[in-house]
Scaffold this motif. Structure first.
Motif, PDB file in Angstrom:
ATOM      1  N   VAL A  47     -11.213   6.040  -2.513  1.00 38.76           N
ATOM      2  CA  VAL A  47     -10.251   6.834  -2.209  1.00 38.76           C
ATOM      3  C   VAL A  47      -9.354   6.481  -1.177  1.00 38.76           C
ATOM      4  CG1 VAL A  47      -9.753   9.222  -1.058  1.00 38.76           C
ATOM      5  CG2 VAL A  47     -11.187   9.027  -3.267  1.00 38.76           C
ATOM      6  N   LEU A  48     -10.269   5.778  -0.018  1.00 41.92           N
ATOM      7  CA  LEU A  48      -9.317   5.071   1.112  1.00 41.92           C
ATOM      8  C   LEU A  48      -8.674   4.011   0.593  1.00 41.92           C
ATOM      9  CD1 LEU A  48      -9.105   4.668   4.136  1.00 41.92           C
ATOM     10  CD2 LEU A  48     -11.186   3.402   4.246  1.00 41.92           C
ATOM     11  N   PHE A  49      -8.902   3.223  -0.208  1.00 39.82           N
ATOM     12  CA  PHE A  49      -8.246   1.816  -0.576  1.00 39.82           C
ATOM     13  C   PHE A  49      -7.153   2.276  -1.369  1.00 39.82           C
ATOM     14  CE2 PHE A  49      -7.811  -2.192  -3.153  1.00 39.82           C
ATOM     15  CZ  PHE A  49      -7.301  -2.869  -2.200  1.00 39.82           C
ATOM     16  N   THR A  50      -7.189   3.406  -2.270  1.00 40.62           N
ATOM     17  CA  THR A  50      -6.144   3.838  -3.358  1.00 40.62           C
ATOM     18  C   THR A  50      -5.122   4.453  -2.345  1.00 40.62           C
ATOM     19  OG1 THR A  50      -7.548   4.493  -4.886  1.00 40.62           O
ATOM     20  CG2 THR A  50      -5.590   5.614  -4.932  1.00 40.62           C
ATOM     21  N   GLY A  51      -5.479   5.252  -1.241  1.00 38.82           N
ATOM     22  CA  GLY A  51      -4.494   5.997  -0.297  1.00 38.82           C
ATOM     23  C   GLY A  51      -3.646   5.092   0.279  1.00 38.82           C
ATOM     24  N   THR A  52      -4.394   3.789   0.935  1.00 39.55           N
ATOM     25  CA  THR A  52      -3.584   2.738   1.496  1.00 39.55           C
ATOM     26  C   THR A  52      -2.591   2.106   0.792  1.00 39.55           C
ATOM     27  OG1 THR A  52      -5.514   2.425   2.847  1.00 39.55           O
ATOM     28  CG2 THR A  52      -3.995   0.439   2.814  1.00 39.55           C
ATOM     29  N   ALA A  53      -3.293   1.683  -0.768  1.00 34.20           N
ATOM     30  CA  ALA A  53      -2.281   1.104  -1.661  1.00 34.20           C
ATOM     31  C   ALA A  53      -1.025   1.925  -1.891  1.00 34.20           C
ATOM     32  CB  ALA A  53      -3.078   0.915  -2.862  1.00 34.20           C
ATOM     33  N   LEU A  54      -1.287   3.430  -2.060  1.00 30.83           N
ATOM     34  CA  LEU A  54      -0.152   3.912  -2.315  1.00 30.83           C
ATOM     35  C   LEU A  54       1.052   4.170  -0.937  1.00 30.83           C
ATOM     36  CD1 LEU A  54      -2.021   7.194  -4.074  1.00 30.83           C
ATOM     37  CD2 LEU A  54      -0.373   5.477  -5.018  1.00 30.83           C
ATOM     38  N   ILE A  55       0.588   4.018   0.285  1.00 31.34           N
ATOM     39  CA  ILE A  55       1.297   3.880   1.176  1.00 31.34           C
ATOM     40  C   ILE A  55       2.105   2.812   1.307  1.00 31.34           C
ATOM     41  CG2 ILE A  55       1.315   3.663   3.802  1.00 31.34           C
ATOM     42  CD1 ILE A  55      -1.102   5.646   3.904  1.00 31.34           C
ATOM     43  N   TRP A  56       1.555   1.675   0.876  1.00 30.93           N
ATOM     44  CA  TRP A  56       2.176   0.560   0.674  1.00 30.93           C
ATOM     45  C   TRP A  56       3.092   0.437  -0.142  1.00 30.93           C
ATOM     46  CZ3 TRP A  56       3.333  -3.192  -3.108  1.00 30.93           C
ATOM     47  CH2 TRP A  56       3.744  -4.193  -2.880  1.00 30.93           C
ATOM     48  N   VAL A  63      10.789   3.138   1.090  1.00 35.95           N
ATOM     49  CA  VAL A  63      11.580   2.904   2.479  1.00 35.95           C
ATOM     50  C   VAL A  63      12.245   1.753   2.612  1.00 35.95           C
ATOM     51  CG1 VAL A  63      11.127   2.848   5.009  1.00 35.95           C
ATOM     52  CG2 VAL A  63       9.515   4.382   3.374  1.00 35.95           C
ATOM     53  N   GLY A  64      11.438   0.602   1.962  1.00 33.80           N
ATOM     54  CA  GLY A  64      12.123  -0.699   2.187  1.00 33.80           C
ATOM     55  C   GLY A  64      13.110  -1.022   0.889  1.00 33.80           C
ATOM     56  N   ALA A  65      13.320  -0.064   0.083  1.00 35.43           N
ATOM     57  CA  ALA A  65      13.972  -0.305  -1.112  1.00 35.43           C
ATOM     58  C   ALA A  65      15.449  -0.896  -0.780  1.00 35.43           C
ATOM     59  CB  ALA A  65      14.356   0.947  -2.112  1.00 35.43           C
ATOM     60  N   GLY A  66      15.946  -1.999  -1.290  1.00 38.22           N
ATOM     61  CA  GLY A  66      17.366  -2.530  -1.078  1.00 38.22           C
ATOM     62  C   GLY A  66      17.514  -3.267   0.102  1.00 38.22           C
ATOM     63  N   VAL A 198       1.264  -9.387  -0.127  1.00 39.70           N
ATOM     64  CA  VAL A 198       1.114  -7.898   0.633  1.00 39.70           C
ATOM     65  C   VAL A 198       2.225  -8.025   1.588  1.00 39.70           C
ATOM     66  CG1 VAL A 198      -0.461  -6.569   1.962  1.00 39.70           C
ATOM     67  CG2 VAL A 198      -1.342  -7.880   0.289  1.00 39.70           C
ATOM     68  N   GLN A 199       2.436  -8.742   2.328  1.00 37.60           N
ATOM     69  CA  GLN A 199       3.605  -8.815   3.326  1.00 37.60           C
ATOM     70  C   GLN A 199       4.730  -8.556   3.103  1.00 37.60           C
ATOM     71  OE1 GLN A 199       1.739 -11.068   6.911  1.00 37.60           O
ATOM     72  NE2 GLN A 199       3.611 -12.034   7.172  1.00 37.60           N
ATOM     73  N   ILE A 200       5.096  -8.588   1.892  1.00 42.32           N
ATOM     74  CA  ILE A 200       6.800  -8.114   1.479  1.00 42.32           C
ATOM     75  C   ILE A 200       7.028  -6.669   1.880  1.00 42.32           C
ATOM     76  CG2 ILE A 200       6.716  -9.754  -0.393  1.00 42.32           C
ATOM     77  CD1 ILE A 200       6.458  -7.176  -2.175  1.00 42.32           C
ATOM     78  N   GLU A 201       5.933  -5.676   2.498  1.00 40.97           N
ATOM     79  CA  GLU A 201       6.081  -4.616   2.998  1.00 40.97           C
ATOM     80  C   GLU A 201       6.905  -4.583   4.302  1.00 40.97           C
ATOM     81  OE1 GLU A 201       2.537  -2.705   4.183  1.00 40.97           O
ATOM     82  OE2 GLU A 201       1.846  -4.326   5.466  1.00 40.97           O
ATOM     83  N   PRO A 292       1.664   6.273  19.206  1.00 41.66           N
ATOM     84  CA  PRO A 292       1.543   7.941  18.855  1.00 41.66           C
ATOM     85  C   PRO A 292       0.540   8.168  17.893  1.00 41.66           C
ATOM     86  CG  PRO A 292       4.040   7.031  18.842  1.00 41.66           C
ATOM     87  CD  PRO A 292       2.986   5.932  18.832  1.00 41.66           C
ATOM     88  N   VAL A 293       0.154   9.329  17.616  1.00 40.69           N
ATOM     89  CA  VAL A 293      -1.103   9.617  17.024  1.00 40.69           C
ATOM     90  C   VAL A 293      -0.891   9.371  15.595  1.00 40.69           C
ATOM     91  CG1 VAL A 293      -2.652  11.554  16.079  1.00 40.69           C
ATOM     92  CG2 VAL A 293      -2.046  11.698  18.486  1.00 40.69           C
ATOM     93  N   GLY A 294       0.161   9.544  15.204  1.00 37.57           N
ATOM     94  CA  GLY A 294       0.428   9.192  13.430  1.00 37.57           C
ATOM     95  C   GLY A 294       0.201   7.903  13.156  1.00 37.57           C
ATOM     96  N   TYR A 295       0.864   6.945  14.095  1.00 37.79           N
ATOM     97  CA  TYR A 295       0.640   5.619  13.881  1.00 37.79           C
ATOM     98  C   TYR A 295      -0.654   5.009  14.241  1.00 37.79           C
ATOM     99  CZ  TYR A 295       5.774   4.698  12.940  1.00 37.79           C
ATOM    100  OH  TYR A 295       7.031   4.510  12.587  1.00 37.79           O
ATOM    101  N   GLN A 296      -1.389   5.634  15.103  1.00 33.87           N
ATOM    102  CA  GLN A 296      -2.692   5.374  15.324  1.00 33.87           C
ATOM    103  C   GLN A 296      -3.582   5.394  14.039  1.00 33.87           C
ATOM    104  OE1 GLN A 296      -5.145   6.277  18.780  1.00 33.87           O
ATOM    105  NE2 GLN A 296      -3.310   6.855  19.966  1.00 33.87           N
ATOM    106  N   VAL A 297      -3.439   6.617  13.479  1.00 27.78           N
ATOM    107  CA  VAL A 297      -4.199   6.987  12.385  1.00 27.78           C
ATOM    108  C   VAL A 297      -3.952   5.899  10.919  1.00 27.78           C
ATOM    109  CG1 VAL A 297      -4.611   8.548  10.544  1.00 27.78           C
ATOM    110  CG2 VAL A 297      -4.789   9.235  12.940  1.00 27.78           C
ATOM    111  N   LEU A 298      -2.527   5.690  10.992  1.00 25.86           N
ATOM    112  CA  LEU A 298      -1.988   4.857   9.970  1.00 25.86           C
ATOM    113  C   LEU A 298      -2.692   3.421   9.918  1.00 25.86           C
ATOM    114  CD1 LEU A 298      -0.499   4.165   7.385  1.00 25.86           C
ATOM    115  CD2 LEU A 298       1.439   3.889   8.907  1.00 25.86           C
TER     116      LEU A 298
END
Length: 399
Positions: A47-56, A63-66, A198-201, A292-298
């Motif tokens: 589940v953890l890896f799936t969530g990270t993959a979906l964020i990627w 977010v990075g489209a175009g 991976v780094q194309i993000e 910030p907390v959100g970025y820390q968690v991410l």
């Protein structure tokens, strides 16, 4: 005990229990009773890896489209180059020689006296006092003591061979692209090929309030921004820590990618790549405390996920495909297959990033599970046993 270490100890238990699950038919009944616990751990890791993959996927394709690097505005005559080294004269000389002739303000910042043609060499004095350590300390000394009238300072690692330079866009920080080249271990090189996929993000980072990381081997910083933010902070990841600080201190911070590319050295041995990734992981986790907390968690979840990803690629995916034990449902099997496809995609995307001359490396795709393990093993070490000092990755000096 730190949360990070507890998480990775749990990961070790996951691996042990997975082995138990695989050998269950031959084990005593008392051991087989542990299978429910092993399923729970393996399910959580997936589940953890799936969530990270979906964020990627969201970062890269939503977010990075175009995104395309903006048109260059500043040329070599607007840039002062600073190359950081301890004392690797031969390696630095190759980097200096790779610079286009239009760069006429080139400096080498070293820890010991060396001779380099085509650049001014400066040695950081032993008595220079700063909060920053090792490479960060050298950069901070250069900021304070090297005169600069140019708009940008371009920082290069000692092995950052400049393959192309078409100028810099107008931004506070401009990230150059990297293309690690093989110098020794095939698996270390393939792990960096995987990382490039991976780094194309990174194409999403210009659209985030705070970029998720930076690569200091090729990074241009506006001189005024450098003086305002400074490099004087104790960290193992001075590049990322600087960008995180700048993004929070400046009201209108801007970050862009450049088309310029540096061919840096992939770690020559498995020991070197482990130590490199160990430093990156430990440094990022430590520096993330200032986000910030959100970025820390991410940031933390991404580190945990990459550290535990081999558990998914080497154990969970094969077992779910074979229908052995672990949450053997259609949804779980489909999820595992999706992660397998994404893992292969990251590797193949990295091969494509290198261009036609490297397409033959696509034949190594069956080794993807091993490659992900090599890529992640240093992250595990960095979380469980963080280094306390900056360690320079060994350079071979071959192109």
């Amino acid at each position: 005990m730190k949360t990070e270490r507890i998480s990775l100890l749990a990961g070790g238990v996951v691996t042990l229990l997975a082995v138990v699950a695989t050998l269950a038919p031959w084990l005593p009944l008392g051991v087989v009773d542990w299978l429910a616990l092993s399923e729970l751990f393996l399910l959580g890791t997936t589940v953890l890896f799936t969530g990270t993959a979906l964020i990627w996927v969201v970062l890269t394709y939503v977010v990075g489209a175009g995104y395309e690097p903006p048109e260059p505005v500043y040329g070599p005559d607007d840039v002062q180059v600073r190359i950081l080294t301890v004392d690797a004269a031969d390696v630095v000389q190759a980097t200096v020689d790779s610079l286009p002739a239009d760069f006429d303000d080139v400096h080498v910042v070293a820890e010991r006296e060396i001779a380099v043609d085509g650049a001014s060499v400066h040695v950081v004095p032993d008595g220079f006092d700063a909060d920053a350590v090792r490479k960060g300390r050298a950069i901070e000394w250069a900021r304070q003591h090297l005169p600069c009238s140019r708009e940008y300072v371009l920082y290069l690692d000692e092995d950052s061979i400049v393959e192309s330079f078409g100028g810099l866009p107008d931004a506070d920080v401009v990230q150059l692209r990297e293309r690690p080249r093989r110098t020794g271990s095939v698996f270390s090189y393939l792990a960096d090929v995987y990382r490039m996929g991976v780094q194309i993000e990174q194409r999403a980072f210009a659209r985030l309030s705070i970029p998720l990381f930076a690569w200091g081997g090729g990074i241009a910083v506006r001189r005024a921004v450098e003086n305002e933010v400074t490099w004087d902070r104790e960290t193992l990841v001075e590049d990322t820590a600087f960008v995180w600080a700048a993004a929070q201190q400046l009201d209108d911070f801007s970050f862009e990618l450049a088309t310029a590319t540096c061919a840096n050295e992939a770690p020559p041995t498995l020991r070197e790549i482990l130590e490199q990734r160990r430093r990156w992981a430990a440094g990022n986790l430590e520096a993330s405390a200032n986000l910030p907390v959100g970025y820390q968690v991410l940031t933390r979840l991404r580190n945990y996920a990459w550290a535990l990803s081999p558990v998914v690629t080497v154990i969970v995916i094969p077992l779910s495909v074979l229908g052995v034990g672990i949450a053997a449902t259609s949804l779980f099997t489909l999820t595992s297959l999706g992660l397998a496809v994404l893992t292969l995609f990251w590797y193949l995307r990295g091969v494509v990033y290198y261009g036609r001359s490297k397409l033959a490396w696509a034949l190594a795709v069956p080794l993807a599970p091993v490659v992900t393990t090599v890529h992640s093993m240093g992250t595990v070490a960095g979380i469980l046993d963080p280094p306390h000092e900056f360690r320079v990755t060994k350079k071979v000096g071959e192109r």
